[in-house]
Design a protein around this motif. Structure first.
Motif, PDB file in Angstrom:
ATOM      1  N   VAL A  81       0.879  -1.172   0.000  1.00 30.81           N
ATOM      2  CA  VAL A  81       0.000   0.000   0.000  1.00 30.81           C
ATOM      3  C   VAL A  81       0.915   1.220   0.000  1.00 30.81           C
ATOM      4  CG1 VAL A  81      -1.826   1.254   1.191  1.00 30.81           C
ATOM      5  CG2 VAL A  81      -1.764  -1.239   1.304  1.00 30.81           C
ATOM      6  N   LEU A  82       0.914   1.976  -1.079  1.00 34.45           N
ATOM      7  CA  LEU A  82       1.876   3.058  -1.217  1.00 34.45           C
ATOM      8  C   LEU A  82       1.343   4.420  -0.787  1.00 34.45           C
ATOM      9  CD1 LEU A  82       3.535   2.162  -4.657  1.00 34.45           C
ATOM     10  CD2 LEU A  82       4.171   1.428  -2.347  1.00 34.45           C
ATOM     11  N   GLU A  83       0.024   4.597  -0.790  1.00 35.21           N
ATOM     12  CA  GLU A  83      -0.554   5.891  -0.439  1.00 35.21           C
ATOM     13  C   GLU A  83      -0.836   5.965   1.059  1.00 35.21           C
ATOM     14  OE1 GLU A  83      -0.796   8.476  -2.443  1.00 35.21           O
ATOM     15  OE2 GLU A  83       0.163   7.228  -3.980  1.00 35.21           O
ATOM     16  N   PRO A  84      -0.603   7.121   1.681  1.00 41.79           N
ATOM     17  CA  PRO A  84      -0.693   7.223   3.146  1.00 41.79           C
ATOM     18  C   PRO A  84      -2.072   6.982   3.732  1.00 41.79           C
ATOM     19  CG  PRO A  84      -0.294   9.378   2.143  1.00 41.79           C
ATOM     20  CD  PRO A  84      -0.090   8.368   1.069  1.00 41.79           C
ATOM     21  N   ASP A  85      -3.126   7.498   3.128  1.00 42.99           N
ATOM     22  CA  ASP A  85      -4.460   7.358   3.732  1.00 42.99           C
ATOM     23  C   ASP A  85      -4.898   5.898   3.822  1.00 42.99           C
ATOM     24  OD1 ASP A  85      -4.586  10.057   4.157  1.00 42.99           O
ATOM     25  OD2 ASP A  85      -5.854  10.494   2.436  1.00 42.99           O
ATOM     26  N   THR A 120       6.835   0.030   8.916  1.00 42.01           N
ATOM     27  CA  THR A 120       7.168   0.899  10.042  1.00 42.01           C
ATOM     28  C   THR A 120       5.929   1.562  10.634  1.00 42.01           C
ATOM     29  OG1 THR A 120       7.594   2.758   8.541  1.00 42.01           O
ATOM     30  CG2 THR A 120       9.473   1.363   9.127  1.00 42.01           C
ATOM     31  N   PHE A 121       4.872   1.702   9.828  1.00 36.63           N
ATOM     32  CA  PHE A 121       3.643   2.316  10.333  1.00 36.63           C
ATOM     33  C   PHE A 121       2.999   1.447  11.408  1.00 36.63           C
ATOM     34  CE2 PHE A 121       4.272   5.321   7.102  1.00 36.63           C
ATOM     35  CZ  PHE A 121       3.309   6.328   7.171  1.00 36.63           C
ATOM     36  N   PHE A 122       3.161   0.136  11.319  1.00 37.36           N
ATOM     37  CA  PHE A 122       2.628  -0.737  12.367  1.00 37.36           C
ATOM     38  C   PHE A 122       3.344  -0.476  13.693  1.00 37.36           C
ATOM     39  CE2 PHE A 122       1.199  -3.190   8.653  1.00 37.36           C
ATOM     40  CZ  PHE A 122      -0.096  -3.513   9.031  1.00 37.36           C
ATOM     41  N   LEU A 123       4.664  -0.345  13.648  1.00 38.48           N
ATOM     42  CA  LEU A 123       5.407  -0.061  14.873  1.00 38.48           C
ATOM     43  C   LEU A 123       4.973   1.276  15.466  1.00 38.48           C
ATOM     44  CD1 LEU A 123       9.105  -1.073  13.999  1.00 38.48           C
ATOM     45  CD2 LEU A 123       7.326  -2.465  15.071  1.00 38.48           C
ATOM     46  N   ALA A 124       4.832   2.279  14.596  1.00 39.99           N
ATOM     47  CA  ALA A 124       4.447   3.603  15.082  1.00 39.99           C
ATOM     48  C   ALA A 124       3.028   3.592  15.631  1.00 39.99           C
ATOM     49  CB  ALA A 124       4.567   4.625  13.957  1.00 39.99           C
ATOM     50  N   GLU A 125       2.117   2.900  14.952  1.00 40.38           N
ATOM     51  CA  GLU A 125       0.720   2.833  15.407  1.00 40.38           C
ATOM     52  C   GLU A 125       0.636   2.146  16.769  1.00 40.38           C
ATOM     53  OE1 GLU A 125      -3.320   3.819  14.817  1.00 40.38           O
ATOM     54  OE2 GLU A 125      -1.547   4.371  13.639  1.00 40.38           O
ATOM     55  N   SER A 137       9.681   4.839   4.501  1.00 40.41           N
ATOM     56  CA  SER A 137       9.824   5.094   3.073  1.00 40.41           C
ATOM     57  C   SER A 137       9.840   6.595   2.814  1.00 40.41           C
ATOM     58  CB  SER A 137       8.663   4.458   2.309  1.00 40.41           C
ATOM     59  OG  SER A 137       8.648   3.067   2.498  1.00 40.41           O
ATOM     60  N   TRP A 138      10.728   7.036   1.935  1.00 35.44           N
ATOM     61  CA  TRP A 138      10.956   8.474   1.759  1.00 35.44           C
ATOM     62  C   TRP A 138       9.685   9.240   1.398  1.00 35.44           C
ATOM     63  CZ3 TRP A 138       9.632  10.177  -3.024  1.00 35.44           C
ATOM     64  CH2 TRP A 138       9.693   9.286  -4.093  1.00 35.44           C
ATOM     65  N   TRP A 139       8.769   8.638   0.636  1.00 31.62           N
ATOM     66  CA  TRP A 139       7.586   9.372   0.195  1.00 31.62           C
ATOM     67  C   TRP A 139       6.492   9.437   1.267  1.00 31.62           C
ATOM     68  CZ3 TRP A 139       8.733   4.429  -1.497  1.00 31.62           C
ATOM     69  CH2 TRP A 139       7.787   3.439  -1.241  1.00 31.62           C
ATOM     70  N   LEU A 140       6.681   8.714   2.376  1.00 33.72           N
ATOM     71  CA  LEU A 140       5.676   8.674   3.430  1.00 33.72           C
ATOM     72  C   LEU A 140       6.048   9.538   4.631  1.00 33.72           C
ATOM     73  CD1 LEU A 140       4.905   4.843   3.369  1.00 33.72           C
ATOM     74  CD2 LEU A 140       3.411   6.686   2.548  1.00 33.72           C
ATOM     75  N   GLY A 141       7.181  10.220   4.553  1.00 31.53           N
ATOM     76  CA  GLY A 141       7.664  10.982   5.702  1.00 31.53           C
ATOM     77  C   GLY A 141       6.689  12.036   6.190  1.00 31.53           C
ATOM     78  N   THR A 142       6.083  12.779   5.274  1.00 30.82           N
ATOM     79  CA  THR A 142       5.166  13.852   5.667  1.00 30.82           C
ATOM     80  C   THR A 142       3.986  13.303   6.455  1.00 30.82           C
ATOM     81  OG1 THR A 142       5.776  15.192   3.747  1.00 30.82           O
ATOM     82  CG2 THR A 142       3.680  15.700   4.813  1.00 30.82           C
ATOM     83  N   SER A 143       3.361  12.251   5.954  1.00 34.72           N
ATOM     84  CA  SER A 143       2.203  11.660   6.629  1.00 34.72           C
ATOM     85  C   SER A 143       2.597  10.996   7.939  1.00 34.72           C
ATOM     86  CB  SER A 143       1.535  10.628   5.707  1.00 34.72           C
ATOM     87  OG  SER A 143       1.076  11.247   4.529  1.00 34.72           O
ATOM     88  N   GLY A 217       0.128  16.522  -0.602  1.00 38.03           N
ATOM     89  CA  GLY A 217      -0.622  16.530   0.645  1.00 38.03           C
ATOM     90  C   GLY A 217      -0.625  17.863   1.360  1.00 38.03           C
ATOM     91  N   ASN A 218       0.229  18.806   0.931  1.00 39.09           N
ATOM     92  CA  ASN A 218       0.247  20.127   1.534  1.00 39.09           C
ATOM     93  C   ASN A 218       0.206  21.155   0.406  1.00 39.09           C
ATOM     94  OD1 ASN A 218       1.399  22.694   2.546  1.00 39.09           O
ATOM     95  ND2 ASN A 218       1.709  21.556   4.448  1.00 39.09           N
ATOM     96  N   PRO A 219      -0.906  21.879   0.239  1.00 37.36           N
ATOM     97  CA  PRO A 219      -1.048  22.802  -0.892  1.00 37.36           C
ATOM     98  C   PRO A 219       0.068  23.840  -0.987  1.00 37.36           C
ATOM     99  CG  PRO A 219      -3.158  22.472   0.188  1.00 37.36           C
ATOM    100  CD  PRO A 219      -2.128  21.811   1.057  1.00 37.36           C
ATOM    101  N   LEU A 220       0.523  24.359   0.153  1.00 38.90           N
ATOM    102  CA  LEU A 220       1.574  25.369   0.119  1.00 38.90           C
ATOM    103  C   LEU A 220       2.881  24.765  -0.375  1.00 38.90           C
ATOM    104  CD1 LEU A 220       2.784  28.120   0.632  1.00 38.90           C
ATOM    105  CD2 LEU A 220       2.995  27.529   3.068  1.00 38.90           C
ATOM    106  N   ILE A 221       3.210  23.579   0.096  1.00 41.24           N
ATOM    107  CA  ILE A 221       4.458  22.954  -0.329  1.00 41.24           C
ATOM    108  C   ILE A 221       4.382  22.530  -1.786  1.00 41.24           C
ATOM    109  CG2 ILE A 221       6.027  21.018   0.079  1.00 41.24           C
ATOM    110  CD1 ILE A 221       5.299  21.216   3.025  1.00 41.24           C
ATOM    111  N   VAL A 222       3.215  22.076  -2.228  1.00 36.64           N
ATOM    112  CA  VAL A 222       3.026  21.759  -3.645  1.00 36.64           C
ATOM    113  C   VAL A 222       3.260  23.006  -4.491  1.00 36.64           C
ATOM    114  CG1 VAL A 222       1.313  21.122  -5.395  1.00 36.64           C
ATOM    115  CG2 VAL A 222       1.483  19.802  -3.279  1.00 36.64           C
TER     116      VAL A 222
END
Length: 323
Positions: A81-85, A120-125, A137-143, A217-222
């Protein structure tokens, strides 16, 4: 050494295969050492007797209720599952509460915990990463950073070691993680396995980061990422970028720091470096020409950026253009 690899439906085959490959290679090579460590006994565990991988294949497992082994290490394999939501929905789903409970219990018992990529999300959860350094994963850092603010996240690292916890980055970082666990018992065996696997250890995920993906995921950063790309051949000030985006420089600083863990200048440097890397690998432009394309007045500034961020030279980047 008994290792439990915990899996759920949707497990990623690439990461799981990397774990199997690393531990089995280490076991094969033990006999070549004068003083071999204990063998790695790997147990793949889930709630039932099998799970479905992300691509629909069946992975045979040991039911949790039949596990009698006391694990020396417990690893959570990544899911496809690659997308954060949807990833957050998966790790927090009631059907996976058993895994979170098992992670908390193992942590209390002093079992070494490990996970890579989306695992890693399981450990964090489960809360076991609170107060600990970690990567994902580098693309999931923001979420990740937004949902788990108590974790000391550095998504640029390939492998990150905390107190009794090892986390690793994207996909093939499962291999780095597994070899780091082997290293804990035998540095010599880990080095031997790495060479047989023709696998070079990597320290950073930075060379793989795609800035426009990180900005999602962040309009200003986009908007900032898009503005930098549109002005990449210019020598601009961060204050000027903020003004044109209709915010203060301080607001932009806060936004990038909160979402990306870096300053606007560092993110702009990432965007410049991404563009420079693509030009070096796909065009015949000279280093001086590439430098001008990304807004530098001379090649020495570009060389310094590449050396600082990648530890390489432009020639080395260009030499790795082929697969």
């Amino acid at each position: 050494m008994d290792v439990g690899i915990f899996v759920v439906d949707g497990v990623g085959e690439l990461g799981l295969g990397a774990l199997y490959g690393a531990f089995s290679t280490a076991n094969v090579l033990r006999s070549e050492l004068d003083h071999p460590p204990a063998a790695w006994n790997v147990h793949t565990v889930s709630l039932g007797r099998s799970v479905r991988s992300g691509s629909g294949n069946t992975v045979q497992t040991i039911p949790l209720g039949e596990v009698s082994t006391s694990f020396d290490a417990l690893v959570v394999a990544a899911v496809s599952v690659l997308e954060p939501d949807p990833l957050v929905a998966l790790v927090s789903a009631p059907g996976n509460a058993w895994l979170l409970d098992r992670l908390r219990s193992a942590r209390e018992q002093g079992v070494h915990l490990a996970a890579a990529c989306t695992g890693t999300f399981f450990l964090a959860e489960a809360g076991v990463l609170d107060g600990s350094p970690a990567t994902t994963s580098w693309w999931l850092g923001t979420s990740f950073r937004a949902r788990y603010p108590r974790v000391d996240l550095d998504e640029r690292s390939i492998v990150c070691h905390g107190d009794g916890i090892t986390t690793a980055g994207a996909s093939l970082s499962h291999m780095d993680m597994a070899l780091s666990l082997v290293y804990r018992t035998s540095p010599e065996l880990a080095e031997q396995a790495r060479r047989y696997l023709a696998f070079d250890g990597r320290a950073s995920q930075v060379p793989y980061v795609i800035p426009e993906v990180v900005a999602r995921g962040n309009p200003l950063i986009v908007a900032y990422e898009r503005w930098v790309r549109e002005h990449i051949s210019e020598q601009f000030l961060i204050s000027g970028a903020a003004r044109e985006l209709g915010v203060t420089e301080r607001s932009l600083q806060r936004a990038t720091r909160a979402a990306l863990g870096m300053s606007p200048k560092d993110f702009a440097d990432d965007i410049r470096l991404d563009r420079a890397t693509r030009l070096l690998r796909t065009t015949g432009l000279t280093v001086e020409g590439v430098a001008r394309e990304i807004g530098y007045v001379n090649a020495s500034a570009l060389r310094a950026l590449i050396r600082r961020r990648r530890g390489l030279s432009p020639a080395q980047i260009r030499a790795h253009s082929g697969l």
